[in-house]
Design a protein around this motif. Structure first.
Motif, PDB file in Angstrom:
ATOM      1  N   LEU A  56       0.837  -1.185   0.000  1.00 22.64           N
ATOM      2  CA  LEU A  56       0.000   0.000   0.000  1.00 22.64           C
ATOM      3  C   LEU A  56       0.878   1.244   0.000  1.00 22.64           C
ATOM      4  O   LEU A  56       2.031   1.218   0.450  1.00 22.64           O
ATOM      5  N   LEU A  57       0.325   2.339  -0.500  1.00 25.07           N
ATOM      6  CA  LEU A  57       1.019   3.624  -0.515  1.00 25.07           C
ATOM      7  C   LEU A  57       0.571   4.461   0.669  1.00 25.07           C
ATOM      8  O   LEU A  57      -0.626   4.661   0.872  1.00 25.07           O
ATOM      9  N   ASP A  58       1.530   4.961   1.422  1.00 27.20           N
ATOM     10  CA  ASP A  58       1.230   5.794   2.581  1.00 27.20           C
ATOM     11  C   ASP A  58       1.390   7.258   2.184  1.00 27.20           C
ATOM     12  O   ASP A  58       2.365   7.926   2.537  1.00 27.20           O
ATOM     13  N   THR A  59       0.431   7.756   1.423  1.00 24.86           N
ATOM     14  CA  THR A  59       0.519   9.107   0.890  1.00 24.86           C
ATOM     15  C   THR A  59      -0.861   9.584   0.460  1.00 24.86           C
ATOM     16  O   THR A  59      -1.752   8.778   0.208  1.00 24.86           O
ATOM     17  N   ALA A  60      -1.004  10.910   0.376  1.00 24.29           N
ATOM     18  CA  ALA A  60      -2.225  11.495  -0.182  1.00 24.29           C
ATOM     19  C   ALA A  60      -1.899  12.327  -1.411  1.00 24.29           C
ATOM     20  O   ALA A  60      -2.740  13.078  -1.902  1.00 24.29           O
ATOM     21  N   ASN A  61      -0.662  12.195  -1.909  1.00 24.78           N
ATOM     22  CA  ASN A  61      -0.236  12.961  -3.077  1.00 24.78           C
ATOM     23  C   ASN A  61      -0.785  12.314  -4.346  1.00 24.78           C
ATOM     24  O   ASN A  61      -0.449  11.165  -4.665  1.00 24.78           O
ATOM     25  N   LEU A  62      -1.611  13.035  -5.056  1.00 22.80           N
ATOM     26  CA  LEU A  62      -2.302  12.468  -6.216  1.00 22.80           C
ATOM     27  C   LEU A  62      -1.337  12.049  -7.313  1.00 22.80           C
ATOM     28  O   LEU A  62      -1.514  10.991  -7.932  1.00 22.80           O
ATOM     29  N   ALA A  63      -0.305  12.863  -7.559  1.00 22.84           N
ATOM     30  CA  ALA A  63       0.653  12.532  -8.614  1.00 22.84           C
ATOM     31  C   ALA A  63       1.405  11.247  -8.284  1.00 22.84           C
ATOM     32  O   ALA A  63       1.603  10.392  -9.161  1.00 22.84           O
ATOM     33  N   SER A  72      -3.738   6.922   4.665  1.00 22.01           N
ATOM     34  CA  SER A  72      -3.460   8.322   4.985  1.00 22.01           C
ATOM     35  C   SER A  72      -3.704   8.536   6.475  1.00 22.01           C
ATOM     36  O   SER A  72      -4.292   7.701   7.154  1.00 22.01           O
ATOM     37  N   ASN A  73      -3.213   9.646   6.955  1.00 26.75           N
ATOM     38  CA  ASN A  73      -3.485  10.084   8.324  1.00 26.75           C
ATOM     39  C   ASN A  73      -3.351  11.602   8.345  1.00 26.75           C
ATOM     40  O   ASN A  73      -2.951  12.203   7.329  1.00 26.75           O
ATOM     41  N   PRO A  74      -3.690  12.266   9.437  1.00 28.47           N
ATOM     42  CA  PRO A  74      -3.619  13.735   9.456  1.00 28.47           C
ATOM     43  C   PRO A  74      -2.238  14.289   9.137  1.00 28.47           C
ATOM     44  O   PRO A  74      -2.127  15.357   8.508  1.00 28.47           O
ATOM     45  N   SER A  75      -1.168  13.604   9.532  1.00 27.75           N
ATOM     46  CA  SER A  75       0.181  14.088   9.234  1.00 27.75           C
ATOM     47  C   SER A  75       0.476  14.016   7.742  1.00 27.75           C
ATOM     48  O   SER A  75       1.141  14.895   7.180  1.00 27.75           O
ATOM     49  N   ILE A  76      -0.020  12.971   7.085  1.00 25.18           N
ATOM     50  CA  ILE A  76       0.149  12.837   5.642  1.00 25.18           C
ATOM     51  C   ILE A  76      -0.673  13.892   4.910  1.00 25.18           C
ATOM     52  O   ILE A  76      -0.223  14.492   3.931  1.00 25.18           O
ATOM     53  N   ILE A  77      -1.892  14.126   5.387  1.00 30.12           N
ATOM     54  CA  ILE A  77      -2.740  15.150   4.788  1.00 30.12           C
ATOM     55  C   ILE A  77      -2.070  16.520   4.879  1.00 30.12           C
ATOM     56  O   ILE A  77      -2.121  17.327   3.935  1.00 30.12           O
ATOM     57  N   LYS A  78      -1.409  16.802   5.992  1.00 33.60           N
ATOM     58  CA  LYS A  78      -0.748  18.088   6.193  1.00 33.60           C
ATOM     59  C   LYS A  78       0.264  18.384   5.090  1.00 33.60           C
ATOM     60  O   LYS A  78       0.443  19.546   4.686  1.00 33.60           O
ATOM     61  N   LYS A  79       0.928  17.349   4.587  1.00 36.61           N
ATOM     62  CA  LYS A  79       1.924  17.531   3.531  1.00 36.61           C
ATOM     63  C   LYS A  79       1.315  18.081   2.246  1.00 36.61           C
ATOM     64  O   LYS A  79       2.017  18.665   1.424  1.00 36.61           O
ATOM     65  N   GLU A  80       0.013  17.866   2.068  1.00 37.52           N
ATOM     66  CA  GLU A  80      -0.664  18.328   0.853  1.00 37.52           C
ATOM     67  C   GLU A  80      -1.245  19.730   1.009  1.00 37.52           C
ATOM     68  O   GLU A  80      -1.809  20.278   0.066  1.00 37.52           O
ATOM     69  N   GLY A  81      -1.128  20.309   2.209  1.00 41.84           N
ATOM     70  CA  GLY A  81      -1.661  21.645   2.445  1.00 41.84           C
ATOM     71  C   GLY A  81      -3.138  21.596   2.802  1.00 41.84           C
ATOM     72  O   GLY A  81      -3.693  20.535   3.067  1.00 41.84           O
ATOM     73  N   LYS A  82      -3.777  22.735   2.799  1.00 37.86           N
ATOM     74  CA  LYS A  82      -5.187  22.819   3.168  1.00 37.86           C
ATOM     75  C   LYS A  82      -6.051  22.448   1.973  1.00 37.86           C
ATOM     76  O   LYS A  82      -6.557  23.293   1.229  1.00 37.86           O
ATOM     77  N   ILE A  83      -6.219  21.163   1.803  1.00 38.08           N
ATOM     78  CA  ILE A  83      -6.958  20.641   0.660  1.00 38.08           C
ATOM     79  C   ILE A  83      -8.466  20.639   0.932  1.00 38.08           C
ATOM     80  O   ILE A  83      -8.909  20.772   2.067  1.00 38.08           O
ATOM     81  N   ILE A 104       3.938   2.084   2.570  1.00 32.62           N
ATOM     82  CA  ILE A 104       5.179   2.836   2.520  1.00 32.62           C
ATOM     83  C   ILE A 104       4.992   4.170   1.811  1.00 32.62           C
ATOM     84  O   ILE A 104       4.211   4.295   0.870  1.00 32.62           O
ATOM     85  N   GLY A 105       5.723   5.168   2.293  1.00 30.10           N
ATOM     86  CA  GLY A 105       5.656   6.496   1.720  1.00 30.10           C
ATOM     87  C   GLY A 105       6.429   6.594   0.421  1.00 30.10           C
ATOM     88  O   GLY A 105       7.223   5.713   0.068  1.00 30.10           O
ATOM     89  N   ASN A 106       6.222   7.700  -0.279  1.00 27.21           N
ATOM     90  CA  ASN A 106       6.829   7.891  -1.590  1.00 27.21           C
ATOM     91  C   ASN A 106       8.348   7.822  -1.534  1.00 27.21           C
ATOM     92  O   ASN A 106       9.001   7.285  -2.433  1.00 27.21           O
ATOM     93  N   GLU A 107       8.944   8.364  -0.445  1.00 28.85           N
ATOM     94  CA  GLU A 107      10.399   8.357  -0.351  1.00 28.85           C
ATOM     95  C   GLU A 107      10.952   6.941  -0.223  1.00 28.85           C
ATOM     96  O   GLU A 107      12.050   6.642  -0.702  1.00 28.85           O
ATOM     97  N   VAL A 108      10.200   6.043   0.392  1.00 29.30           N
ATOM     98  CA  VAL A 108      10.646   4.652   0.504  1.00 29.30           C
ATOM     99  C   VAL A 108      10.384   3.904  -0.802  1.00 29.30           C
ATOM    100  O   VAL A 108      11.205   3.070  -1.220  1.00 29.30           O
ATOM    101  N   VAL A 109       9.281   4.203  -1.462  1.00 30.53           N
ATOM    102  CA  VAL A 109       9.012   3.580  -2.766  1.00 30.53           C
ATOM    103  C   VAL A 109      10.159   3.880  -3.727  1.00 30.53           C
ATOM    104  O   VAL A 109      10.607   3.006  -4.482  1.00 30.53           O
ATOM    105  N   ASN A 110      10.647   5.113  -3.684  1.00 29.77           N
ATOM    106  CA  ASN A 110      11.743   5.496  -4.585  1.00 29.77           C
ATOM    107  C   ASN A 110      13.008   4.691  -4.336  1.00 29.77           C
ATOM    108  O   ASN A 110      13.849   4.557  -5.231  1.00 29.77           O
ATOM    109  N   GLN A 111      13.162   4.154  -3.130  1.00 34.54           N
ATOM    110  CA  GLN A 111      14.348   3.365  -2.817  1.00 34.54           C
ATOM    111  C   GLN A 111      14.335   1.991  -3.493  1.00 34.54           C
ATOM    112  O   GLN A 111      15.388   1.357  -3.639  1.00 34.54           O
TER     113      GLN A 111
END
Length: 228
Positions: free
Chosen positions: A4-11, A27-38, A188-195
Motif C-alpha cells: 500500500l502507498l502511505d501518501t495522499a499525493n495524487l501525482a 493516509s493520516n492527518p500528518s500525511i494530509i498536512k503535507k498536501e496543504g489545506k486541501i 510505505i511512503g513515496n520516499e521509501v518507494v523510490n528506494q
C-alpha cells in the motif's frame, strides 16, 4: 504481501498505481498536512477515483472522543463510500469505537500500535487491519520484528481474519524485516518507494543488456521488429 502507498499525493498515487501492484492507499492527518489545506472529501474522492474500488482506501478519524469518532467515521463513509477502512488509534476510547464500528459492519484499520498487547486488543476487537509503527517502535527501543511475529502467531492461533499492515518505515530494510516477520501487508511512503529501484546496478544491468542487443541487431531493431 499487500503493498500500500502511505501518501495522499495524487501525482505519486497515479505514478505508482500505474506500474506497481499497489493494493491500496493509507493516509493520516500528518500525511494530509503535507498536501496543504486541501478540499478534504473531494481530495479523498479523487484518490478513490485513481485507485478504483478494487484497491483499499484507509482514512483516519481525527476526533478523540467516542461519539465524535463514530461521527467522523459516518461522515467518511457517507462522503466517500462504505468500502473505506476507517483508521482508529488503539487507545481505550479507540478500542471502544473499533468494536462499535465493526458491529455496524464497517471496515476498520487499527492504527498507532506500539505495543504487543495493543495488537492483541485490536485482533480481539475485530479490526480488519492492525498497523504497528515499525520505525517509531525502533526509535523507542521496542523490538518491532518480535512484536509483528507474535501478532502473526496470535492471528493464526485464533483463526482471526485480521491482517498486519505494518507502517512507519524509513528504509526498505525495515520493510523487508516486517514482511519476513509475518506482516501480510505494508504501507510505505513515496520516499521509501523510490528506494526500491535506486540501486545503480539495476540501471547498469539494463544498459548492458541494451548495449549487447544493439551490438548485434542495431539500435533501431527491437524483438517485435525482427523479420521471420
Amino acid at each position: 504481501m499487500e503493498l500500500l502507498l502511505d501518501t495522499a499525493n495524487l501525482a505519486a498515487i497515479k505514478q505508482w498505481t500505474d506500474c506497481l501492484p499497489i493494493a491500496g492507499v493509507t493516509s493520516n492527518p500528518s500525511i494530509i498536512k503535507k498536501e496543504g489545506k486541501i478540499d478534504f472529501f473531494n481530495h479523498m474522492r479523487q484518490i478513490r477515483s485513481l485507485i478504483g474500488k478494487e484497491r483499499s482506501l484507509h482514512i483516519q478519524v481525527v476526533a478523540t472522543e467516542y461519539e465524535e469518532m463514530l461521527s467522523d467515521a459516518k461522515r467518511i463513509v457517507t462522503e466517500i463510500d462504505s468500502d473505506v477502512y476507517i483508521k482508529v488509534p488503539v487507545n481505550p476510547v479507540g478500542i471502544k469505537a473499533i468494536k462499535e464500528l465493526k458491529r455496524q459492519g464497517l471496515k476498520v484499520t487499527a492504527t498507532a500500535i506500539y505495543t504487543e498487547f495493543q495488537g492483541y486488543l485490536a485482533i480481539a476487537g475485530g479490526a480488519d487491519y492492525l498497523a504497528p509503527y515499525f520505525n517509531r517502535m525502533e526509535n523507542s527501543n521496542i523490538d518491532a520484528k518480535k512484536i509483528i511475529a507474535h501478532l502473526a502467531k496470535e492471528i493464526e492461533r485464533t483463526n482471526s481474519t485480521s491482517k498486519i499492515l505494518a507502517a512507519s518505515f524509513k528504509n526498505l530494510g525495515q520493510v523487508n524485516v516486517a514482511i519476513q516477520s509475518g506482516a501480510q501487508a505494508v504501507t510505505i511512503g513515496n520516499e521509501v518507494v523510490n528506494q526500491i529501484f535506486a540501486m545503480p546496478a539495476i540501471n547498469q544491468a539494463v544498459a548492458d543488456f541494451t548495449k549487447d542487443w544493439e551490438s548485434i541487431f542495431g539500435q533501431e531493431q527491437k524483438i517485435y521488429q525482427l523479420n521471420n
